[in-house]
Motif scaffolding. Structure first.
Motif, PDB file in Angstrom:
ATOM      1  N   SER A   1       0.825  -1.214   0.000  1.00  0.00           N
ATOM      2  CA  SER A   1       0.000   0.000   0.000  1.00  0.00           C
ATOM      3  C   SER A   1       0.859   1.265   0.000  1.00  0.00           C
ATOM      4  N   GLY A   2       2.021   1.187   0.633  1.00  0.00           N
ATOM      5  CA  GLY A   2       2.889   2.365   0.693  1.00  0.00           C
ATOM      6  C   GLY A   2       4.057   2.301  -0.268  1.00  0.00           C
ATOM      7  N   LEU A   3       3.998   1.371  -1.223  1.00  0.00           N
ATOM      8  CA  LEU A   3       5.126   1.191  -2.141  1.00  0.00           C
ATOM      9  C   LEU A   3       5.135   2.290  -3.204  1.00  0.00           C
ATOM     10  N   PRO A   4       6.216   3.062  -3.321  1.00  0.00           N
ATOM     11  CA  PRO A   4       6.301   4.061  -4.402  1.00  0.00           C
ATOM     12  C   PRO A   4       6.323   3.370  -5.762  1.00  0.00           C
ATOM     13  N   SER A   5       5.749   4.028  -6.748  1.00  0.00           N
ATOM     14  CA  SER A   5       5.646   3.411  -8.068  1.00  0.00           C
ATOM     15  C   SER A   5       7.011   3.157  -8.690  1.00  0.00           C
ATOM     16  N   ILE A   6       7.977   4.025  -8.404  1.00  0.00           N
ATOM     17  CA  ILE A   6       9.303   3.830  -9.000  1.00  0.00           C
ATOM     18  C   ILE A   6       9.998   2.608  -8.401  1.00  0.00           C
TER      19      ILE A   6
ATOM     20  N   LEU B   1      11.346  -0.543 -10.475  1.00  0.00           N
ATOM     21  CA  LEU B   1      12.716  -1.056 -10.366  1.00  0.00           C
ATOM     22  C   LEU B   1      12.738  -2.531  -9.976  1.00  0.00           C
ATOM     23  N   PHE B   2      11.782  -2.948  -9.133  1.00  0.00           N
ATOM     24  CA  PHE B   2      11.710  -4.363  -8.755  1.00  0.00           C
ATOM     25  C   PHE B   2      11.415  -5.231  -9.984  1.00  0.00           C
ATOM     26  N   ILE B   3      10.432  -4.808 -10.783  1.00  0.00           N
ATOM     27  CA  ILE B   3      10.112  -5.575 -11.982  1.00  0.00           C
ATOM     28  C   ILE B   3      11.280  -5.543 -12.973  1.00  0.00           C
ATOM     29  N   TYR B   4      11.960  -4.412 -13.064  1.00  0.00           N
ATOM     30  CA  TYR B   4      13.127  -4.326 -13.958  1.00  0.00           C
ATOM     31  C   TYR B   4      14.209  -5.333 -13.521  1.00  0.00           C
ATOM     32  N   ALA B   5      14.451  -5.380 -12.214  1.00  0.00           N
ATOM     33  CA  ALA B   5      15.486  -6.293 -11.710  1.00  0.00           C
ATOM     34  C   ALA B   5      15.080  -7.754 -11.881  1.00  0.00           C
TER      35      ALA B   5
ATOM     36  N   ALA C   1       4.407  -4.253 -13.105  1.00  0.00           N
ATOM     37  CA  ALA C   1       4.680  -3.249 -12.067  1.00  0.00           C
ATOM     38  C   ALA C   1       3.374  -2.618 -11.566  1.00  0.00           C
ATOM     39  N   LEU C   2       2.450  -2.392 -12.476  1.00  0.00           N
ATOM     40  CA  LEU C   2       1.176  -1.788 -12.071  1.00  0.00           C
ATOM     41  C   LEU C   2       0.341  -2.741 -11.220  1.00  0.00           C
ATOM     42  N   VAL C   3       0.531  -4.055 -11.412  1.00  0.00           N
ATOM     43  CA  VAL C   3      -0.175  -5.031 -10.572  1.00  0.00           C
ATOM     44  C   VAL C   3       0.171  -4.812  -9.102  1.00  0.00           C
ATOM     45  N   LEU C   4       1.453  -4.542  -8.837  1.00  0.00           N
ATOM     46  CA  LEU C   4       1.888  -4.323  -7.453  1.00  0.00           C
ATOM     47  C   LEU C   4       1.214  -3.100  -6.837  1.00  0.00           C
TER      48      LEU C   4
END
Length: 302
Positions: free
Chosen positions: A132-137, A141-145, A163-166
């Motif tokens: 809920s508090g995860l910044p979009s960037i 970056l998580f999906i990129y990695a 990334a948008l799913v998260l």
């Protein structure tokens, strides 16, 4: 004797009660004024933004070219072109995100509400709180990695959707959870009393009862992710042409189009920035109206 004394004793009490009611009315009036003022103060920026976007972006939207053409061959100095490529990209990415996030979010909410405080439920609730508090960037970056660096896939529209799913799952989980809690337990108990299994009670009784609220939560989640820019900047490149392949090539989206044109100080590009912003607002508005209409006509009849 007592008949003469009773009115004299009741008079101060009546006066005190009258003063108490007057005091409550004054406090109620003050609270009402404060709430109304707070509402007006909160609405002023929203109205100002909407008016600015409509005033500066409406001129291009009345031309059918805006809805039917892409920006292929259009430079920042040239007037014209459309946003069809960006609209298609935005809708495809949002659809792919919803296909993954909505079932995942609803099932997580059912686990939290219908199956008690198990260890798995506590883990799910903790994970949702973190997301809920995860910044979009950070999500990008998580999906990129994970998706691109570790698994070796290319940058694409589908990576953006992951990334948008998260970002969408927490919205769907929390809204669905609240709606499921509002379903009266009497409905569940009546179903159990008739011998209906729990899973069928959830599917046939609980979810249809809370459907309109769940749909509202899904639309709120979609409205949020469709305006996100960070995953687009990191996980996919921008193209002025139409690309409907989520798994390959650069793909446009309305936030990317806004970001691309805003870097130009030329009047045609600036006009397209405002028009793209207004288009995004209209898409979210249409989705909300459609969702409310579906919820209204598909709700359970009393």
């Amino acid at each position: 004797m007592s008949a003469v004394q009773t009115p004299e004793r009741e008079l101060p009490a009546a006066l005190a009660d009258s003063r108490g009611q007057g005091g409550r009315k004054v406090r109620n009036s003050i609270a009402t004024v404060v709430v109304v003022l707070a509402f007006v103060i909160a609405v002023i920026p929203l109205v100002w933004i909407l008016w600015t976007v409509i005033e500066r972006g409406a001129s291009l939207l009345v031309d059918s070219t805006w809805w039917l053409n892409s920006q292929r061959g259009i430079t920042p100095r040239i007037v014209g072109g459309g946003a069809y490529h960006a609209i298609v990209g935005t809708l495809l990415q949002a659809l792919a995100t919803a296909v993954i996030a909505v079932p995942l979010g609803i099932m997580s909410a059912i686990l939290l509400v219908e199956y008690g405080a198990s260890r798995i439920a506590r883990v799910v609730s903790f994970t949702v709180d973190i997301l809920s508090g995860l910044p979009s960037i950070v999500a990008a970056l998580f999906i990129y990695a994970f998706w691109i660096t570790t698994l070796g896939f290319d940058r694409s529209g589908f990576a953006v959707s992951l990334a948008l799913v998260l970002l969408m799952v927490p919205v769907v989980v929390r809204s669905t959870e609240e709606m499921l809690k509002l379903v009266p337990n009497e409905l569940r108990e009546a179903s159990y009393a008739l011998g209906v299994p729990k899973w069928k009670t959830i599917v046939r009784i609980v979810l249809p009862t809370a459907f309109s609220g769940i749909l509202t939560g899904v639309l709120l989640g979609l409205a949020r992710i469709m305006g996100e820019t960070a995953p687009l900047l990191i996980l996919v490149g921008y193209t002025q042409s139409i690309n409907m392949d989520l798994f390959g090539g650069n793909m446009a989206a309305l936030p990317l189009m806004i970001n691309n044109d805003r870097q130009q100080a030329l009047e045609p590009a600036v006009e397209r920035v405002w028009a793209a912003a207004l288009t995004l607002v209209l898409i979210v508005l249409v989705l909300n109206i459609a969702g409310r209409a579906i919820a209204r006509f598909s709700s359970l009849k009393k």
